[in-house]
Design an enzyme around this catalytic site. Structure first.
Site, PDB file in Angstrom:
ATOM      1  N   ASP A 199      85.182  36.098 -10.517  1.00  0.00           N
ATOM      2  CA  ASP A 199      85.462  35.233  -9.385  1.00  0.00           C
ATOM      3  C   ASP A 199      84.432  34.104  -9.345  1.00  0.00           C
ATOM      4  O   ASP A 199      83.229  34.336  -9.505  1.00  0.00           O
ATOM      5  CB  ASP A 199      85.391  36.072  -8.102  1.00  0.00           C
ATOM      6  CG  ASP A 199      85.677  35.277  -6.852  1.00  0.00           C
ATOM      7  OD1 ASP A 199      86.801  34.771  -6.729  1.00  0.00           O
ATOM      8  OD2 ASP A 199      84.769  35.181  -6.003  1.00  0.00           O
ATOM      9  N   GLU A 214      87.396  32.512 -13.595  1.00  0.00           N
ATOM     10  CA  GLU A 214      87.997  31.597 -12.637  1.00  0.00           C
ATOM     11  C   GLU A 214      87.088  30.363 -12.697  1.00  0.00           C
ATOM     12  O   GLU A 214      85.968  30.402 -12.170  1.00  0.00           O
ATOM     13  CB  GLU A 214      88.017  32.195 -11.233  1.00  0.00           C
ATOM     14  CG  GLU A 214      88.656  31.265 -10.224  1.00  0.00           C
ATOM     15  CD  GLU A 214      88.556  31.789  -8.797  1.00  0.00           C
ATOM     16  OE1 GLU A 214      89.522  31.617  -8.045  1.00  0.00           O
ATOM     17  OE2 GLU A 214      87.504  32.358  -8.433  1.00  0.00           O
TER      18      GLU A 214
END
Length: 714
Positions: A350, A387
């Site tokens: 993330d 990401e």
């Protein structure tokens, strides 16, 4: 009986079961002392508090006769000097950052989990001396002896991956799932046949680390359902276990991994190392903040208070400092733990650009985290997925060799084309080619780009074609949260409708988006529940919705049976096409063109020509030194495919290229049909084109395949 503490010299951190007892160790560069508190289940207060000895900024000790299942935590003594980054508070019980299991819930009653007096803007400058140990979960000493039964990880090559992203709990929490233990690791095991039948070979799970729900969510009766608020980098979320016994989630997670591996399906974990659940300087003191705020977090401030505030590159209040050895070791140890102990096959990071930033600095793909992971003998064999952005940085295409990246560019172009925008055909062709403008770089391959049109963060596929505006009122933030840039089209009516024409058009649009994602070079990622058109009622930020808004409603699988068949068949066609996921050295383009524009008459267009409007034909052939585009000889060059795109409001007639004798174009898929089984077929399961034309309906996509015709020419 009273416990005692003996010296130990091991450099390993965490709680480790050894012959005769348990060794404890925790890092703190700035603490004056660290105390180990031992608890008995059901007892309000510690049964023993023991001072750990310090060696090289590691506080440690060995407790004889202590056994697995023991409960513990830490108290850290040091300066409470927030202006200079120190937030020690010896009244607050702290979690071990290396704890392998947590026992009991967080209860922030009256703000007792804060290390400062909760209140106004300067509240963080005043310590809160109320004890919190009755309101904190306890760390648990664990020892797992799991039988893997000889099942090995599938070890799939990256160019073969087809990823299914889902939430562990939401996948089976709905009563319609029919599993014995809904919302758990065991519940997912019961749905492995569904995953196998879909044709996916990797499951990417939203965070399964232990989590903490923010106060503003609990006040609204919600919780941090997605789990992007990690309270421990080694402990699993206890609620995902069956709760048959404390710590059962460890073996049950391993059981899930083993059974997925048995069926050839890999496990990828979505991990959140960029920030923690402690939030900004006004957030709670749960672990790292109380152990050594200055060592773990990226801090900033003013001349008078240079380290008072947390850098907020994440939008979540704090940012882990990846220039700090303490933070770097913590994250790398966590990754190795889940790779070696749990046989996890990969990790999706993330806000991954954070891992290449120091406080306030730019993203650096050569940063210490990436360099260390690249040479680590454990981590270099697993799949690492970025990401590729954070609150301030967009780093798509800039990650090191071997990394995979979420390709937001594919998502945006595919959505905009399918909803009817003009002028996007060149960009769409490049996305089908694997985004060479981003990934055709030395050391990178097409599989590095993960193509998706939907993911957990945003609309589901059904909502993308049913809503143009977000509808997040249930989140309690007056619909301010969530993205306003969705590139969706509601097909004329906002939200759910009984209009059969609108419903049919929406399903056609959903099939268009799905087919483009699956056929493109790169790695396809598909959102869980999209296979049967799950809806969130237009909510594009359902992070706090641990309820039917987010759960998979399995009754929809029966209603969308045709779409489910289309989903499966599209993945079969990807395999038949053998979409090349490595760049080839061919004369026309350094990255090896697969898709080439044709006009409506089936004639190839020159490289500097692109079709006008919103319709096009593209011939697909694997790139070779003598491109199949020259002779169009399937027997010599292998299978040929013809993709017909029609984003117009009216049907279009396409004439496929001429083929050698005894070869005919067969229709493989048409998004205007409910599923491939609705095709009238002859022999072999494919509809042979006995005419030299193919009619493509408005807002539809068709895939033709060069098939040998066994019947004589008419």
């Amino acid at each position: 009986m009273p416990f005692t503490l003996e010296p130990t010299h091991s450099p390993e951190l965490g709680a480790r079961v050894l012959p005769g007892g348990v060794r404890f160790a925790v890092h703190s560069r700035h603490a004056r002392s660290v105390l180990l508190a031992l608890f008995r289940e059901g007892a309000a207060d510690p049964i023993e508090v023991l001072p750990l000895s310090c060696q090289g900024h590691v506080f440690k000790g060995f407790v004889p006769k202590l056994e697995p299942g023991a409960l513990y935590g830490f108290y850290a003594e040091g300066p409470f000097d927030p202006r200079n980054g120190h937030r020690f508070n010896s009244s607050k019980l702290l979690l071990d950052p290396y704890a392998s299991a947590l026992h009991g819930p967080f209860r922030n009653e009256g703000g007792v989990l804060y290390g400062h007096v909760p209140g106004g803007e300067d509240a963080d400058l005043t310590p809160d001396h109320r004890p919190n140990h009755a309101f904190m979960p306890k760390c648990m000493v664990t020892e797992s002896r799991f039988d893997w039964q000889g099942v090995k990880p599938p070890d799939l090559s990256r160019d073969r991956l087809v990823i299914y992203e889902t939430h562990l709990r939401g996948f089976t929490a709905h009563p319609s799932s029919g599993v014995a233990e809904p919302g758990t690791f065991r519940g997912l095991i019961e749905k492995i046949p569904h995953l196998k039948a879909l044709g996916v070979n990797a499951v990417e799970l939203l965070p399964v680390h232990a989590k903490f729900s923010e106060d503003f969510l609990t006040r609204r009766g919600l919780n941090n359902y997605w789990g992007y608020n990690t309270a421990g980098f080694f402990a699993l979320e206890p609620s995902y276990g069956s709760r048959s016994r404390p710590g059962c989630e460890i073996d049950e997670f391993k059981l899930m991994v083993r059974e997925l591996h048995r069926e050839g399906i890999e496990v990828i974990l979505d991990v959140v190392y960029n920030h923690t659940a402690e939030g900004s300087e006004l957030g709670p003191t749960l672990s790292l903040r109380g152990l050594d705020n200055r060592s773990y977090y990226a801090l900033t401030g003013s001349a008078e208070a240079p380290f008072r505030h947390c850098w907020n590159h994440t939008g979540c209040g704090n940012t882990l400092d990846f220039g700090s050895i303490a933070s770097l070791r913590l994250v790398l140890d966590s990754l190795r733990y889940f790779t070696e102990e749990f046989h996890v096959d990969g990790f999706r990071f993330d806000l991954a650009t954070i891992h290449g930033r120091r406080a306030g600095g730019p993203f650096d793909p050569d940063a210490a985290f990436f360099a260390t992971a690249a040479q680590d003998p454990v981590l270099r064999r697993v799949k690492l997925i970025a990401e590729p952005w954070d609150l301030e940085t967009y780093g798509l295409g800039r990650f090191p060799d071997g990394w995979m990246e979420w390709n937001g560019g594919f998502r945006d172009v595919a959505r905009r084309f399918v909803r009817g925008e003009s002028g996007l055909l060149p960009a769409l062709r490049d996305k089908l080619e694997g985004s060479p403008e981003t990934f055709a770089l030395p050391g990178r391959e097409p599989w590095a780009g993960i193509n998706f049109v939907t993911c957990h963060d945003g609309f589901t596929l059904r909502d993308l074609v049913s809503y143009e505006q977000k509808h997040n009122q249930k989140n309690g933030e007056d619909n301010w949260d969530g993205s306003n840039d969705n590139n969706g089209w509601n097909c004329g009516i906002e939200g759910e409708t009984d209009d059969p024409d609108v419903t049919e058009l929406r399903r056609r649009q959903a099939r268009n988006l799905l087919l483009l994602t699956i056929l493109a070079r790169g790695t396809p990622m598909l959102l869980g529940g999209d296979e049967f058109l799950r809806t969130q009622g237009g909510n594009n930020n359902a992070y706090g919705q641990d309820n039917p808004v987010s759960w998979h409603d399995w009754t929809l699988a029966g209603e969308a049976e045709g779409f489910l068949r289309f989903f499966r068949e599209a993945l079969v066609w990807r395999k038949k096409m053998e979409v090349p996921n490595a760049w080839a050295s061919v004369p026309d383009r350094a990255w090896g063109r697969c898709w080439r524009f044709h006009d409506l008459a089936g004639r190839p267009l020159a490289d500097d020509k692109t079709p006008d409007g919103r319709h096009a034909a593209l011939l697909f052939a694997r790139p070779v030194l003598e491109p199949a585009l020259i002779k169009l000889d399937p027997e010599k060059e292998g299978p040929l495919f013809y993709l017909l795109l029609n984003g117009e409001d009216a049907g279009k007639v396409f004439h496929p290229p001429h083929l050698p004798p005894h070869w005919r174009w067969a229709m493989a898929a048409d998004t205007s049909l409910a599923s491939p089984q609705d095709i009238a077929t002859v022999g072999g399961g494919f509809s042979l084109l006995l005419a030299d034309r193919y009619d493509v309906s408005a807002h539809s996509t068709a895939l033709l395949w060069a098939e040998r015709c066994e019947v004589e020419d008419a």
